[in-house]
Scaffold this motif. Structure first.
Motif, PDB file in Angstrom:
ATOM      1  N   PRO A  87      -7.734 -23.268 -53.661  1.00 61.07           N
ATOM      2  CA  PRO A  87      -8.122 -21.863 -53.790  1.00 61.07           C
ATOM      3  C   PRO A  87      -7.634 -21.086 -52.569  1.00 61.07           C
ATOM      4  CG  PRO A  87     -10.012 -23.236 -53.254  1.00 61.07           C
ATOM      5  CD  PRO A  87      -8.869 -24.164 -53.479  1.00 61.07           C
ATOM      6  N   LYS A  88      -7.212 -19.865 -52.752  1.00 62.92           N
ATOM      7  CA  LYS A  88      -6.689 -19.084 -51.634  1.00 62.92           C
ATOM      8  C   LYS A  88      -7.844 -18.451 -50.850  1.00 62.92           C
ATOM      9  CE  LYS A  88      -3.081 -15.857 -50.375  1.00 62.92           C
ATOM     10  NZ  LYS A  88      -2.308 -14.685 -50.786  1.00 62.92           N
ATOM     11  N   ILE A  89      -7.757 -18.517 -49.544  1.00 63.00           N
ATOM     12  CA  ILE A  89      -8.756 -17.869 -48.690  1.00 63.00           C
ATOM     13  C   ILE A  89      -8.183 -16.521 -48.276  1.00 63.00           C
ATOM     14  CG2 ILE A  89      -9.992 -18.001 -46.494  1.00 63.00           C
ATOM     15  CD1 ILE A  89     -10.034 -21.034 -46.818  1.00 63.00           C
ATOM     16  N   CYS A  90      -8.595 -15.469 -48.970  1.00 61.31           N
ATOM     17  CA  CYS A  90      -8.037 -14.129 -48.730  1.00 61.31           C
ATOM     18  C   CYS A  90      -8.808 -13.374 -47.653  1.00 61.31           C
ATOM     19  CB  CYS A  90      -8.069 -13.317 -50.025  1.00 61.31           C
ATOM     20  SG  CYS A  90      -7.192 -14.088 -51.387  1.00 61.31           S
ATOM     21  N   GLN A 101      -1.287 -15.398 -43.440  1.00 59.37           N
ATOM     22  CA  GLN A 101      -0.751 -16.744 -43.241  1.00 59.37           C
ATOM     23  C   GLN A 101       0.037 -16.804 -41.947  1.00 59.37           C
ATOM     24  OE1 GLN A 101       1.382 -18.247 -46.703  1.00 59.37           O
ATOM     25  NE2 GLN A 101      -0.419 -19.470 -47.119  1.00 59.37           N
ATOM     26  N   VAL A 102      -0.362 -17.711 -41.051  1.00 59.56           N
ATOM     27  CA  VAL A 102       0.282 -17.853 -39.742  1.00 59.56           C
ATOM     28  C   VAL A 102       0.292 -19.335 -39.384  1.00 59.56           C
ATOM     29  CG1 VAL A 102       0.068 -17.308 -37.261  1.00 59.56           C
ATOM     30  CG2 VAL A 102      -0.540 -15.582 -38.966  1.00 59.56           C
ATOM     31  N   GLN A 112      -4.573 -19.847 -42.951  1.00 62.99           N
ATOM     32  CA  GLN A 112      -5.075 -18.492 -43.192  1.00 62.99           C
ATOM     33  C   GLN A 112      -5.887 -18.074 -41.965  1.00 62.99           C
ATOM     34  OE1 GLN A 112      -3.134 -18.029 -46.604  1.00 62.99           O
ATOM     35  NE2 GLN A 112      -4.585 -16.433 -46.016  1.00 62.99           N
ATOM     36  N   ILE A 113      -5.442 -17.042 -41.265  1.00 61.04           N
ATOM     37  CA  ILE A 113      -6.094 -16.603 -40.028  1.00 61.04           C
ATOM     38  C   ILE A 113      -6.581 -15.170 -40.200  1.00 61.04           C
ATOM     39  CG2 ILE A 113      -5.773 -16.203 -37.545  1.00 61.04           C
ATOM     40  CD1 ILE A 113      -3.778 -18.376 -37.481  1.00 61.04           C
ATOM     41  N   CYS A 114      -7.812 -14.909 -39.727  1.00 67.85           N
ATOM     42  CA  CYS A 114      -8.382 -13.561 -39.840  1.00 67.85           C
ATOM     43  C   CYS A 114      -7.590 -12.593 -38.964  1.00 67.85           C
ATOM     44  CB  CYS A 114      -9.848 -13.585 -39.424  1.00 67.85           C
ATOM     45  SG  CYS A 114     -10.603 -11.949 -39.509  1.00 67.85           S
ATOM     46  N   TYR A 122      -9.234 -23.598 -42.023  1.00 73.15           N
ATOM     47  CA  TYR A 122      -8.593 -24.841 -42.455  1.00 73.15           C
ATOM     48  C   TYR A 122      -9.077 -25.212 -43.849  1.00 73.15           C
ATOM     49  CZ  TYR A 122      -7.339 -25.314 -37.562  1.00 73.15           C
ATOM     50  OH  TYR A 122      -6.825 -25.101 -36.313  1.00 73.15           O
ATOM     51  N   GLN A 123      -8.199 -25.861 -44.584  1.00 77.16           N
ATOM     52  CA  GLN A 123      -8.593 -26.422 -45.876  1.00 77.16           C
ATOM     53  C   GLN A 123      -8.258 -27.900 -45.851  1.00 77.16           C
ATOM     54  OE1 GLN A 123      -6.601 -23.167 -48.344  1.00 77.16           O
ATOM     55  NE2 GLN A 123      -8.455 -23.542 -49.511  1.00 77.16           N
TER      56      GLN A 123
END
Lengths: 284, 284
Positions: A87-90, A101-102, A112-114, A122-123
């Protein structure tokens, strides 16, 4: 003890064309050819009445009972799935702002970074824990009442919860799915499925009392003699492989701990016996 | 094979008071007494220069290299930690709106659910994978350059990534932390740490070539004869237990696959040899 380049002798007529392909340097490698559509997505919690079609592809569950089905309507049986399904963490867990995305400093992977607080999300793979319950030379199977693989047989198993051990989780799942109280006897197998970020941990167990009945996620529970296991009606590739290894060990009188990976073929259904390769096979 | 109510004979002078406490019905149970403060929090990625104190408590890492330290300043060595430590999911991944704690229909556990889109955010244990690398009757250890347990010795290990198998992840971590290319030989142990939501999966491995050197997260790498392992300078309880089981197996000439749980005592440091109980001990 290591097995090198051995044929996977799971003699259940899966494919006429067993072949050995080295995939991971230094690990035993066995595979067989196959076809077809959709990842192993164990406890998605969709009752049969909400079934959208056996071969429809599912996004990976978030990892718990009662998870919404999260069916990706854009994915059908004829469409190849992306290499890894998550699942994507938006948005950020901590502050609710968007993520981007970084590759963080010192890391090698995209995360995925805020964009506001800088939190890295992390996933990681999830553990599915279950029991291979033995009783009078038979094993306990449950017929699934929920998707995926509704109506097919499985070992009682489900996602490991925070705060419990794998052995506790396996016993809990057996109680929930088969209303059976078990004593966990020994670790039997670990089966990783990298494509969908799952790792199955299966324990041998015995019934504390000879009582079992279907729980809310099961249509039926039954004991099967090893020669009567319904291999053409099993729910998941992991269960097919586990039961075949168990039969081999039982017949040889040498129960071991097994490790392997299952590489799902893009588009294969969870229960398709030709829809996966078994790789990196090792044992204790 | 099951072990019932046996004393954990890890004879390394950890505690004068070994005791057996049945904890999980139907599983072998072994423990020893201990004291102290903070969970096993493997790859938090804090360089030594940023060390805040060995006994300071850490929140659980989110599960990847380069993870920010996430030190909870409110938790000190004298403060008992909550039963289970997980980062709080305050906002929805999918839509960024706030979450609330709810027990979903058909579930038994409290989950964080989005108040707008209804998405359920499950949190599951993470897998830490590593190698016990054997070479000429010695094992390869790495001295940590990062917190927690900076300056202490460990097996090369780290969080499993999405898309890789446990065996691949263990080999990758060995390459990253010890610049060593290894062949994974067999599964050796699974050690669950329910309090911090981690499960260690350790493989036996061998060096493909006799070359190793410290990677960016290691100060030093070295081979140790089994009698010379620095048990008073090991980084984590999981590593202490793994190496003791390995020594026992090697000396008895009977290498098995081991399963156990490690119950961290509230407030114990990751490396405190008296700061944990070993429970639910099983083997193949």
């Amino acid at each position: 003890m290591m097995l090198r380049s051995v044929h996977l002798s799971l003699g259940f007529g899966v494919s006429p064309l067993l072949r050995c392909l080295p995939r991971f340097s230094g690990l035993a490698s066995c595979s067989w050819s196959g076809i077809s559509a959709s990842p192993e997505g164990l406890p998605l919690g969709v009752p049969c009445s909400r079934q959208h079609g056996v071969f429809r592809a599912f996004r990976m569950s978030s990892g718990g009972p009662g998870t919404s089905p999260d069916v990706d309507a854009a994915l059908g049986s004829a469409v190849a799935l992306p290499a890894i399904q998550m699942p994507k963490i938006c948005f950020c867990h901590s502050c609710g702002n968007p993520t981007k995305q970084v590759i963080p400093d010192g890391d090698k992977n995209m995360r995925q970074i805020c964009v506001v607080c800088g939190k890295i999300h992390y996933q990681n793979p999830k553990m599915v824990v279950g029991c291979l319950v033995e009783h009078n030379d038979k094993v306990l199977l449950c017929k699934r009442k929920i998707e995926p693989s509704c109506g097919l047989w499985t070992l009682p198993a489900g996602f490991l919860e925070i705060g419990e051990s794998a052995a506790e989780g396996a016993a809990r799942e057996t109680l929930e799915e088969a209303c059976a109280e078990v004593e966990v006897l020994s670790p039997f197998a670990q089966l990783d499925i990298p494509r969908i970020g799952q790792s199955y941990i299966i324990f041998r167990a015995r019934l504390k009392t000879p009582h079992f009945s279907p729980g809310p996620e099961s249509l039926e529970c039954a004991l099967f003699a090893l020669d009567d296991i319904p291999f053409d009606s099993l729910a998941f590739s992991s269960i097919i492989v586990t039961l075949k290894m168990y039969i081999e060990d039982t017949k040889s009188g040498n129960l071991k701990f097994h490790y392997c990976t299952i590489n799902k073929r893009p588009g294969a259904s969870p229960s398709d016996p030709r829809g996966f390769d078994v790789d990196q096979r090792l044992h204790s």
